[in-house]
Design an enzyme around this catalytic site. Structure first.
Site, PDB file in Angstrom:
ATOM      1  N   GLU A 101      -8.503  -5.183  -1.205  1.00 49.16           N
ATOM      2  CA  GLU A 101      -7.171  -5.792  -1.227  1.00 49.16           C
ATOM      3  C   GLU A 101      -7.137  -7.102  -0.445  1.00 49.16           C
ATOM      4  O   GLU A 101      -6.270  -7.959  -0.691  1.00 49.16           O
ATOM      5  CB  GLU A 101      -6.131  -4.822  -0.689  1.00 49.16           C
ATOM      6  N   ILE A 121      -4.615  -2.616  -3.605  1.00 52.24           N
ATOM      7  CA  ILE A 121      -4.588  -1.167  -3.364  1.00 52.24           C
ATOM      8  C   ILE A 121      -4.771  -0.965  -1.866  1.00 52.24           C
ATOM      9  O   ILE A 121      -5.756  -1.448  -1.285  1.00 52.24           O
ATOM     10  CB  ILE A 121      -5.714  -0.461  -4.145  1.00 52.24           C
ATOM     11  N   HIS A 122      -3.830  -0.274  -1.235  1.00 53.45           N
ATOM     12  CA  HIS A 122      -3.838  -0.141   0.224  1.00 53.45           C
ATOM     13  C   HIS A 122      -4.127   1.299   0.635  1.00 53.45           C
ATOM     14  O   HIS A 122      -3.622   2.228   0.012  1.00 53.45           O
ATOM     15  CB  HIS A 122      -2.464  -0.571   0.761  1.00 53.45           C
ATOM     16  N   PRO A 123      -4.945   1.531   1.659  1.00 57.31           N
ATOM     17  CA  PRO A 123      -5.721   0.547   2.417  1.00 57.31           C
ATOM     18  C   PRO A 123      -7.153   0.457   1.885  1.00 57.31           C
ATOM     19  O   PRO A 123      -7.881   1.456   1.873  1.00 57.31           O
ATOM     20  CB  PRO A 123      -5.702   1.120   3.826  1.00 57.31           C
TER      21      PRO A 123
END
Length: 473
Positions: A453, A447-449
């Site tokens: 991650e 999952i960004h940001p």
């Protein structure tokens, strides 16, 4: 908690109203057993006492995390200016306001536990329990407490973590001694108090020592003072009212001293097994630790007597394991299940200023079990996005995933330092409990940001010798 199982007045009597004891008693009552809980709090040497709920609720996890949050908010205020927040005037912390709020919340939990016991028809007795035989428990309303501090002046002038969370006034400049001191030192530093940690040997014993070094390095940069390889000799009260601590510095061979407003002994908790009458019944203890030797089903060497939680030899001293073990024991005693507690891969987090979450084996333990050539360590130094605009140093934000080197590269351990480490670690705990491998990690979309991650992106091995610093966004 200590448990006595009988088929007379009560089906189950629980000695100890901590997290595990309460969970076990409520579960057993819901399954139809007649249950009583005995819980008694002996005041600390400074007179501090509290209500039902055990260490976690009253003098452990709950007040500690709330005071840690107070410290994080102080850091956030400093960051806020870089993000455009105009904060007029100077900002200072008021201990009394925080303490009142924390203590009121703890009292609400005490009350909630009593209500839950009543609702589930569990008999609560404010008595200190001991075992007469394998079928009889007696309760006393008063009992002595052994003092284990042998440094002159320690008992007279020192406080413990039992006291720090219930102080009405700020502890001021504080000297914190020994092995469970880092979280206390962290939140004291975070609310702008002068905090010194005296370490006899190593910090965070039992944890991965590379990570322990990163945690203490961050704390030193954060403002916490460390006295390494130092042993306290005496504590004296000066005419000014200040406390003078004298210690021996093993590195220099010299004796040193400084003055403080408070001296906090964070020496851990000794099991109170002596007052339980276990020796008369033949319940086997570990002679070195004083803890009760238990089997996989929490049974002791005497029929009808079970032990779990912190008092069980070799068990993690963690609230969630005690709660789960207590519920499972209740189900087995009620004949509803045969499931045993799984103590492998238990996740935990140390709530220091830079939080440290982990589960599984440390790198040292993995090497001991599998050999240096039998493991692969993937690691990364990363910078949380939140640290960039705030211009905060991220030198100690780090993660490593320890895997078996051969086969499917089963994950043996996960270690993570950074913001919200507990939340990150809890998320990966399910996968590792289910036997996750390194290839499973690579198949997982990040999952960004986020900081989390970086765990699913990790690709550099220690063996390669390559720079493990994450670049780019």
């Amino acid at each position: 908690s200590i448990f006595y199982h009988r088929k007379c007045e009560y089906d189950l009597v629980v000695i100890g109203g901590g997290s595990g004891g309460l969970a076990c008693s409520k579960e057993a009552a819901q399954l139809g057993l007649k249950v009583a809980v005995l819980d008694y709090v002996e005041p600390s040497a400074q007179g501090t006492k509290w209500g039902l709920g055990g260490t976690c609720v009253n003098v452990g996890c709950i007040p500690k995390k709330l005071m840690h949050q107070a410290a994080l908010l102080g850091t956030a205020l400093k960051d806020a200016k870089k993000f455009g927040w105009q904060i007029p005037g100077s900002v200072c912390h008021d201990w009394a306001t925080m303490a009142d709020a924390v203590q009121n919340h703890v009292r609400s939990l005490n009350w909630g536990h009593r209500v839950q016991l009543q609702d589930k028809k569990v008999k609560y007795l404010n008595l200190r329990g001991s075992l007469v035989n394998e079928h009889t428990v007696k309760g006393l309303n008063k009992a002595g407490k052994e003092v284990r501090l042998h440094v002159p002046g320690a008992a007279e002038y020192g406080i413990t973590s039992d006291d720090i969370f219930w102080l009405r006034k700020s502890p001021g400049k504080t000297c914190i001694l020994y092995n469970v001191s880092l979280e206390c030192a962290g939140f004291l530093t975070g609310i702008s108090l002068d905090a010194t940690v005296m370490v006899r040997s190593i910090a965070l014993r039992g944890f991965d020592q590379q990570i322990a070094g990163l945690v203490t390095d961050y704390m030193e940069a954060y403002g916490t003072r460390f006295l390494w390889k130092c042993v306290p000799k005496r504590v004296e009260r000066l005419a000014s009212g200040a406390l003078q601590v004298t210690w021996a510095n093993a590195s220099t061979g010299s004796e040193e001293k400084d003055t403080f407003d408070s001296v906090l002994w964070a020496v851990g908790r000794a099991p109170e097994t002596k007052i339980l009458g276990l020796d008369k019944l033949g319940v086997k203890l570990n002679s070195e630790t004083g803890k009760i030797i238990v089997a996989a089903d929490e049974s002791t060497s005497v029929p009808n007597i079970y032990a779990f939680g912190d008092i069980g030899e070799g068990r993690p001293e963690l609230t969630p394991t005690a709660v789960k073990a207590g519920k499972l024991l209740a189900r087995r005693l009620a004949g509803h299940s045969t499931e045993l507690m799984n103590y492998d891969n238990v996740p935990t987090t140390v709530f220091t200023p830079l939080e440290y979450g982990c589960m599984g084996l440390s790198e040292e333990e993995a090497e001991r079990r599998h050999g240096k050539d039998g493991i692969e360590v993937y690691h990364a130094f990363y910078k949380p996005l939140e640290f960039t605009v705030a211009d905060r140093d991220a030198s100690q934000c780090y993660l490593k995933v320890i895997c078996e080197r051969g086969g499917h590269q089963t994950i043996l351990g996960l270690h993570f330092t950074g913001p919200n480490a507990g939340e990150v670690t809890q998320g990966f705990a399910l996968g590792i409990q289910c036997g996750a491998t390194y290839s499973h990690l690579l198949q997982t979309v990040g999952i960004h940001p986020t900081c989390a991650e970086e765990v699913v992106k990790v690709s550099i091995t220690k063996r390669s010798g390559l720079d493990a610093t994450v670049t780019g966004c």
